[in-house]
Design a protein around this motif. Sequence first.
Motif, PDB file in Angstrom:
ATOM      1  N   LEU A   1       0.859  -1.218  -0.034  1.00 41.77           N
ATOM      2  CA  LEU A   1      -0.001   0.092  -0.041  1.00 41.77           C
ATOM      3  C   LEU A   1       0.843   1.306  -0.036  1.00 41.77           C
ATOM      4  CD1 LEU A   1      -2.496  -1.340   2.893  1.00 41.77           C
ATOM      5  CD2 LEU A   1      -3.033  -1.233   0.249  1.00 41.77           C
ATOM      6  N   SER A   2       2.030   0.990   0.449  1.00 38.22           N
ATOM      7  CA  SER A   2       3.029   2.449   0.644  1.00 38.22           C
ATOM      8  C   SER A   2       4.391   1.958   0.322  1.00 38.22           C
ATOM      9  CB  SER A   2       2.929   2.911   1.920  1.00 38.22           C
ATOM     10  OG  SER A   2       3.377   2.027   2.915  1.00 38.22           O
ATOM     11  N   SER A   3       5.197   2.728  -0.181  1.00 38.96           N
ATOM     12  CA  SER A   3       6.572   2.557  -0.472  1.00 38.96           C
ATOM     13  C   SER A   3       7.632   3.131   0.705  1.00 38.96           C
ATOM     14  CB  SER A   3       7.105   2.903  -1.764  1.00 38.96           C
ATOM     15  OG  SER A   3       6.382   2.369  -2.845  1.00 38.96           O
TER      16      SER A   3
ATOM     17  N   ALA B   1      -1.216  -1.295  10.091  1.00 40.00           N
ATOM     18  CA  ALA B   1      -1.428  -1.419   8.702  1.00 40.00           C
ATOM     19  C   ALA B   1      -2.482  -0.258   8.620  1.00 40.00           C
ATOM     20  CB  ALA B   1      -2.072  -2.759   8.560  1.00 40.00           C
ATOM     21  N   ARG B   2      -3.594  -0.244   9.623  1.00 40.10           N
ATOM     22  CA  ARG B   2      -4.871   0.515   9.495  1.00 40.10           C
ATOM     23  C   ARG B   2      -4.360   2.039   9.509  1.00 40.10           C
ATOM     24  NH1 ARG B   2      -6.832  -3.695  12.504  1.00 40.10           N
ATOM     25  NH2 ARG B   2      -6.679  -2.592  14.684  1.00 40.10           N
ATOM     26  N   ALA B   3      -3.353   2.199  10.527  1.00 42.02           N
ATOM     27  CA  ALA B   3      -3.068   3.657  10.291  1.00 42.02           C
ATOM     28  C   ALA B   3      -2.268   3.946   9.011  1.00 42.02           C
ATOM     29  CB  ALA B   3      -1.941   3.878  11.617  1.00 42.02           C
ATOM     30  N   LEU B   4      -1.465   3.119   8.597  1.00 37.67           N
ATOM     31  CA  LEU B   4      -0.608   3.439   7.313  1.00 37.67           C
ATOM     32  C   LEU B   4      -1.547   3.550   6.247  1.00 37.67           C
ATOM     33  CD1 LEU B   4       2.250   3.988   6.066  1.00 37.67           C
ATOM     34  CD2 LEU B   4       2.633   1.752   5.902  1.00 37.67           C
ATOM     35  N   ASP B   5      -2.632   2.720   6.257  1.00 42.91           N
ATOM     36  CA  ASP B   5      -3.404   2.953   5.283  1.00 42.91           C
ATOM     37  C   ASP B   5      -4.162   4.323   5.085  1.00 42.91           C
ATOM     38  OD1 ASP B   5      -5.219   1.811   2.996  1.00 42.91           O
ATOM     39  OD2 ASP B   5      -6.618   1.851   4.706  1.00 42.91           O
ATOM     40  N   ALA B   6      -4.611   4.759   6.371  1.00 41.42           N
ATOM     41  CA  ALA B   6      -5.007   5.837   6.574  1.00 41.42           C
ATOM     42  C   ALA B   6      -4.273   7.151   5.995  1.00 41.42           C
ATOM     43  CB  ALA B   6      -5.624   6.156   7.971  1.00 41.42           C
TER      44      ALA B   6
ATOM     45  N   TYR C   1       3.273  11.225   2.009  1.00 46.04           N
ATOM     46  CA  TYR C   1       3.855  10.329   3.122  1.00 46.04           C
ATOM     47  C   TYR C   1       5.502   9.914   2.743  1.00 46.04           C
ATOM     48  CZ  TYR C   1       3.856   6.154   0.035  1.00 46.04           C
ATOM     49  OH  TYR C   1       4.083   5.218  -1.234  1.00 46.04           O
ATOM     50  N   GLN C   2       5.657  10.174   1.569  1.00 43.05           N
ATOM     51  CA  GLN C   2       7.253   9.426   1.162  1.00 43.05           C
ATOM     52  C   GLN C   2       7.966  10.673   1.912  1.00 43.05           C
ATOM     53  OE1 GLN C   2       7.599   9.311  -3.110  1.00 43.05           O
ATOM     54  NE2 GLN C   2       5.586   8.712  -3.152  1.00 43.05           N
ATOM     55  N   ARG C   3       7.643  12.076   2.004  1.00 38.62           N
ATOM     56  CA  ARG C   3       8.603  12.972   2.693  1.00 38.62           C
ATOM     57  C   ARG C   3       8.784  12.608   4.173  1.00 38.62           C
ATOM     58  NH1 ARG C   3       5.525  16.547  -0.401  1.00 38.62           N
ATOM     59  NH2 ARG C   3       4.199  17.134   1.408  1.00 38.62           N
ATOM     60  N   LEU C   4       7.559  12.146   4.752  1.00 38.57           N
ATOM     61  CA  LEU C   4       7.562  11.469   6.410  1.00 38.57           C
ATOM     62  C   LEU C   4       8.626  10.491   6.349  1.00 38.57           C
ATOM     63  CD1 LEU C   4       3.992  11.900   7.279  1.00 38.57           C
ATOM     64  CD2 LEU C   4       5.665  13.440   7.538  1.00 38.57           C
TER      65      LEU C   4
END
Length: 280
Positions: A146-148, A251-256, A265-268
């Motif tokens: 879901l995220s890189s 997982a739920r937090a990252l999906d949100a 989110y990549q900058r974070l």
Amino acid sequence: MKNLANKVAAVTGAGSGIGRALALALAAQGCHLALCDVDETGLDETAALLAGSGVTTTTTVLDVADERGVYAWADRVVADHGRVNLVCNNAGVALSGTVGGVGLDDYRWIMGVNFWGVVYGTKAFLPHLEASGQGHVVNVSSVFGLSSQPLMSGYNASKFAVRGFTESLRQDLKVAGSPVSATCVHPGGIKTNIARTARHDDSVRELTGKSGAEAGREFEKLFITSPEKAAAAILRGVRRDRPRVLIGADARALDALVRLLPTGYQRLFTAAVRSRRSRG
């Protein structure tokens, strides 16, 4: 599939972690089992835990990146059990390193297990699932589908591929009116040995100031969900025919977060790696 009693399930990566927990949870519901893993010792340990469960269990030592082996296993499962209703393509490996550092052979290795293993398992079992009249495909991606993340290009690529493949598969099956459905699973940090068995390129140290093994041990501290809770969530998703199952609060937090900041989110994440490097 509301009821798994007297069904037959095939589970890859059943020698430990989520795969073992799935086998035990399925057996507790009266589901017969065909299990495989590349780790013969772990597979034997899972089989021993299932002794006396009252369900028929068969085991096969298998590398899911072996196309012929997976197809032969699928045929053997039907020959041994008479049918198959559920396949859980769970086996997976991890790889860390920069794109510039990781070799092509390592990329081929992780795609072979994480992506092609899922494709082989799906295609080998799908005709048998349809012949059973009621079937389900469970493909395990990751929260990293879901995220890189920095240093995880190979793992991200394989898990994003599993997600795209499974979501398209589910739509194919719905359009065709198939008796089979599909669910894509996105676990967060699960307490398994995947970090300990991962491959690490030397470029991890260049970017983080830590060796791959050190970074892996640090990352492993973030694993908060038990394999048993993961298995319960997956089987609940099967019974409810969920297209996607997120496992764990992380997982739920990252999906949100990704929904809120699709690229931001990549900058974070890059800032977090830089901060850890400066502290280390």
